[in-house]
Design a protein around this motif. Structure first.
Motif, PDB file in Angstrom:
ATOM      1  N   GLU A  29      18.527  25.137 -10.284  1.00  0.00           N
ATOM      2  CA  GLU A  29      18.047  24.507 -11.517  1.00  0.00           C
ATOM      3  C   GLU A  29      16.957  25.332 -12.183  1.00  0.00           C
ATOM      4  N   SER A  30      16.085  25.895 -11.381  1.00  0.00           N
ATOM      5  CA  SER A  30      15.018  26.692 -11.990  1.00  0.00           C
ATOM      6  C   SER A  30      15.577  27.976 -12.600  1.00  0.00           C
ATOM      7  N   ILE A  31      16.659  28.469 -12.018  1.00  0.00           N
ATOM      8  CA  ILE A  31      17.300  29.653 -12.619  1.00  0.00           C
ATOM      9  C   ILE A  31      17.897  29.271 -13.969  1.00  0.00           C
ATOM     10  N   ILE A  32      18.571  28.123 -13.976  1.00  0.00           N
ATOM     11  CA  ILE A  32      19.194  27.671 -15.224  1.00  0.00           C
ATOM     12  C   ILE A  32      18.128  27.428 -16.299  1.00  0.00           C
ATOM     13  N   ASN A  33      17.024  26.794 -15.876  1.00  0.00           N
ATOM     14  CA  ASN A  33      15.992  26.440 -16.853  1.00  0.00           C
ATOM     15  C   ASN A  33      15.005  27.563 -17.132  1.00  0.00           C
ATOM     16  N   GLY A  58      11.951  40.694  -6.224  1.00  0.00           N
ATOM     17  CA  GLY A  58      11.569  41.802  -7.094  1.00  0.00           C
ATOM     18  C   GLY A  58      11.924  41.535  -8.537  1.00  0.00           C
ATOM     19  N   VAL A  59      13.135  41.031  -8.708  1.00  0.00           N
ATOM     20  CA  VAL A  59      13.563  40.672 -10.047  1.00  0.00           C
ATOM     21  C   VAL A  59      12.772  39.411 -10.366  1.00  0.00           C
ATOM     22  N   ASP A  60      11.614  39.552 -11.015  1.00  0.00           N
ATOM     23  CA  ASP A  60      10.701  38.417 -10.954  1.00  0.00           C
ATOM     24  C   ASP A  60      11.152  37.179 -11.721  1.00  0.00           C
ATOM     25  N   VAL A  61      12.174  37.338 -12.553  1.00  0.00           N
ATOM     26  CA  VAL A  61      12.684  36.115 -13.186  1.00  0.00           C
ATOM     27  C   VAL A  61      13.546  35.296 -12.235  1.00  0.00           C
ATOM     28  N   LEU A  99      23.525  37.273 -15.746  1.00  0.00           N
ATOM     29  CA  LEU A  99      24.815  36.900 -15.174  1.00  0.00           C
ATOM     30  C   LEU A  99      24.701  35.702 -14.225  1.00  0.00           C
ATOM     31  N   VAL A 100      23.704  35.756 -13.356  1.00  0.00           N
ATOM     32  CA  VAL A 100      23.538  34.678 -12.391  1.00  0.00           C
ATOM     33  C   VAL A 100      23.176  33.371 -13.097  1.00  0.00           C
ATOM     34  N   SER A 101      22.259  33.447 -14.053  1.00  0.00           N
ATOM     35  CA  SER A 101      21.879  32.182 -14.700  1.00  0.00           C
ATOM     36  C   SER A 101      23.019  31.644 -15.557  1.00  0.00           C
TER      37      SER A 101
END
Ligand code: ADP
Ligand code: MG
Length: 694
Positions: free
Chosen positions: A403-407, A422-425, A495-497
């Motif tokens: 959910e946090s990735i989506i949001n 590392g990919v801080d997002v 891509l992941v989100s």
């Protein structure tokens, strides 16, 4: 029975495994075999000849006189044809002979195996070819050679060939992702599977008295026993001595064949048990499960028991399924569904997770169809097994991450140690996410997915072909995207989100058994294909045909053949059940009730002559007679409707579902009511309480 004094010494003793090969083959031949397994290159005849010779010597030392090409036709069970090793040498003498040609290729008469129209009748020949990636073994005096089975024109006629293709395909696409994350070492990605097998055991003597069990594997009649499973006293309870002796014998036989039988316990229903193996590669797991089912049955006979693998042997009592634990790992044993220790590994984990979620959403109907069967229809959605709706359970913690990735928000959990990424997002992944939600059809359990919709009697090949292929497809799409990206991290995050956002609807962490979920799933636009008849048309949708042909898992003809075979099997099974139902009503139930009625009438006559009241007899007679009339009428209608099955496999399947099954259920209501009010001495077969509480 012999005590097992040294388990490690018997483990795999009847398998021509790597250890045996190393010992029996010259180093050159062993390397040639190893190379062929690792690269998929064909085995040269001189090499095959040497392996065959060594295999034969090994097998004959173990008492084998025959060999058989063992294969998995589309019936879902295995087939074998035995040839002896003997070759005449004159003077009425023979020697034991086995050539490389006989090892690698066989030609069973294939005309009696289902081909779904793939094999024209004028070309009934089928061929078997050794699968050198799974080991030969000795069982019941024969050397078993695991093989693929295909037609004269090269179409796969079995369940092993597509599985092998899907295993290669998911490896190929997964490697592309690993390379993008800088992994240059891994040569192969392996699909791993551990399948937990549920089964029932009954005394043979009781089973023999039930025509329905003998012919269809399930009870078509039976009033509920006064006690069911409500006390839950069977689950993990003490195992009966007789059953425990059986389990011990079973374990020993499985261990000898190198099958990693690990856990055994009583299940929820009375007389129900489970065996769970340690996982292995998907191909061996599939072979092993076929052996497990076969040996479970054979071993039961030795103990005067019968093993029922049917998905629903008893109404009102939990049925049997198979939990298919599936994961991907590298050839060096790294699990690709484990959240990693470093930020990079976590990002990689999320790619695999996102691909899985996206794949299950896009191909829900395909997965659903791979577990569709007449037997499994009784379980799915019946509050003892997952519903017929596919969804993925991630658990609260992982779900919060998604959910946090989506949001686009940061996920933080003060209680857990967080792994910085590392990919801080991309947020951190909680280290431990295990699932105890038993109601989910497809649950993430820490480092694997547990697919819980499989029926107990089915081959696990189909579901694993689907899981591998879906995963190959999505990983391939991701790799296409990432390989051409200028900024890898940015592309990855996007891509992941996007995958999680677009496919979030398939994630469900609540109670899969609740009726609210059905309504909710409908709002989300998820498939709810309740029966096999309803589900199967989706199997051959253009989307699914494209998936399997693109990845070379099936040709379109091979795929359609499977569809035809599944539908046909469904109709055939219900046809047999319905005819058995009519037979039992006419020849057993009605005669029993009528003779009880006759005796009651006799009583009434005699009592009336003596001026004694007989209200009970009269009331009983009225009820018995009314129900008998009703049952008779339903039975005759069922028999007549069995002669009016429409042409066409889809129409027939629908008819069997909508008309025949409904009529069988209606007849059963009457029959079971009669059972409940008829004196036990008249009843023609053992009741549920006789069977389940022997
Ligand atoms: P439980 O579900 O009781 O927690 P486990 O998680 O140990 O038990 O395993 C359940 C089943 O999953 C076993 O058959 C086990 O071999 C299998 N399994 C464990 N890890 C994997 C894996 N990486 N791939 C496939 N199956 C696995
Ligand atoms: Mg399980």
């Amino acid at each position: 029975m012999n005590e097992i004094t040294n388990l490690p010494a018997i483990f795999g003793i009847d398998v021509f495994n790597e250890a045996a090969m190393k010992q029996r083959l010259s180093p050159e031949i062993y390397c040639a075999w190893k190379n062929c397994v690792e690269t998929g290159s064909p085995l040269q005849l001189p090499v095959a000849n040497c392996i065959a010779e060594a295999m034969k010597d090994w097998a004959t030392e173990k008492g084998a006189t025959h060999y058989t090409h063992w294969f998995q036709p589309m019936t879902g069970i295995t087939a074998e044809k035995h040839d002896s090793f003997i070759a005449p040498i004159g003077d009425g003498k023979v020697i034991m002979e086995f050539s490389g040609k006989e090892l690698v290729r066989g030609e069973p008469d294939a005309s009696s195996f289902p081909s779904g129209g793939l094999r024209a009748t004028f070309e009934a020949r089928g061929y078997t070819a050794w699968d050198p990636t799974s080991f030969a073994f000795v069982k019941d005096g024969s050397l078993y050679i695991p093989t693929c089975f295909f037609s004269y024109t090269g179409e796969a006629l079995d369940k092993k060939t597509p599985l092998l293709r899907s295993i290669d395909e998911v490896s190929r696409e997964a490697l592309r992702i690993l390379r993008l994350f800088g992994d240059t070492q891994t040569k192969r990605v392996c699909a791993s599977v551990g399948s937990e097998q549920e089964y029932f055991l009954l005394p043979k003597s009781l089973y023999a008295q039930r025509e329905d069990l003998r012919i269809t594997g399930r009870t078509l009649f039976g009033a509920p026993a006064p006690k069911g499973q409500e006390l839950e006293d069977h689950y993990f309870g003490t195992i009966r001595t007789r059953v425990s002796r059986y389990m011990k014998d079973l374990d020993e036989q499985l261990w000898r064949l190198g099958i990693l039988s690990k856990t055994k316990h009583n299940e929820v229903a009375p007389c129900q048990h489970e065996m769970a193996p340690i996982y292995t590669d998907a191909n061996s797991a599939c072979d092993d499960n076929q052996l497990v089912m076969e040996i479970m049955k054979k071993c039961a006979a030795k103990h005067d028991l019968v093993c029922l693998l049917h998905e629903k042997p008893f109404a009102g009592v939990n049925g049997s399924g198979k939990h298919n634990n599936w994961s991907l790992g590298t050839d060096s044993g790294k699990n690709l569904f484990s959240p990693g220790k470093t930020p990079r590994q976590n990002a990689q984990f999320l790619v695999f997770l996102a691909a899985f979620v996206q794949g299950v959403d896009e191909y829900q109907d395909f997965l659903r169809c791979t577990v569709a069967s007449a037997g499994n229809d009784h379980r799915l959605g019946a509050n003892e097994a997952p519903p017929a709706i596919l969804s993925v359970f991630l658990g609260d913690e992982l779900n919060a991450v998604v959910e946090s990735i989506i949001n686009g928000t940061n996920y933080t959990d003060p209680e857990k140690s967080l792994l910085r990424i590392g990919v801080d997002v991309l947020p951190s992944i909680p280290k431990d996410t295990t699932d105890r939600n038993r109601t989910s059809p497809l649950a993430f359990t820490g480092n694997k997915f547990e697919f819980r919709m499989l029926g107990s009697s089915q081959s696990i090949s189909g579901p694993n072909v689907a899981l591998n292929t879906i995963m190959a497809e999505e990983l391939g799409k991701f790799a296409d995207e990432l390989e051409k990206a200028d900024d890898f991290d940015k592309a990855l995050q996007k891509l992941v989100s996007k995958a999680f956002r677009d496919h979030q609807r398939i994630i469900f962490n609540g109670n899969g058994y609740s009726s609210d979920w059905e309504a909710e799933a409908q709002r989300r636009g998820l498939h709810n294909l309740r029966s096999t008849a309803e589900a199967m048309p989706a199997y051959v949708s253009s989307k699914n045909v494209e998936l399997v042909t693109k990845h070379g898992i099936f040709t379109e003809a091979e795929f359609r053949a499977r569809y035809e075979i599944h539908l046909e099997a469904y109709s055939k099974i219900i046809n047999i059940e319905a005819r058995t139902c009519v037979d039992i009503i006419r020849k057993q139930i009605l005669p029993a009730v009528l003779s009880y009625c006759a005796d009651l009438c006799e009583n009434v006559t005699r009592k009336t002559a003596l001026n004694i009241t007989c209200k009970a007899e009269q009331a009983l007679l009225a009820e018995l007679s009314a129900t008998t009339d009703s049952l008779y009428e339903k039975c005759e209608k069922l028999a007549a409707d069995l002669n009016a099955v429409p042409a066409g496999s889809e129409a027939a399947a629908n008819y069997y579902h909508d008309v025949i099954l409904a009529e069988m259920a209606a007849a059963r209501m009457d029959a079971d009511h009669l059972e409940a009010i008829t004196a036990k001495t008249y009843w023609p077969y053992p009741t549920y309480s006789d069977l389940l509480f022997y």
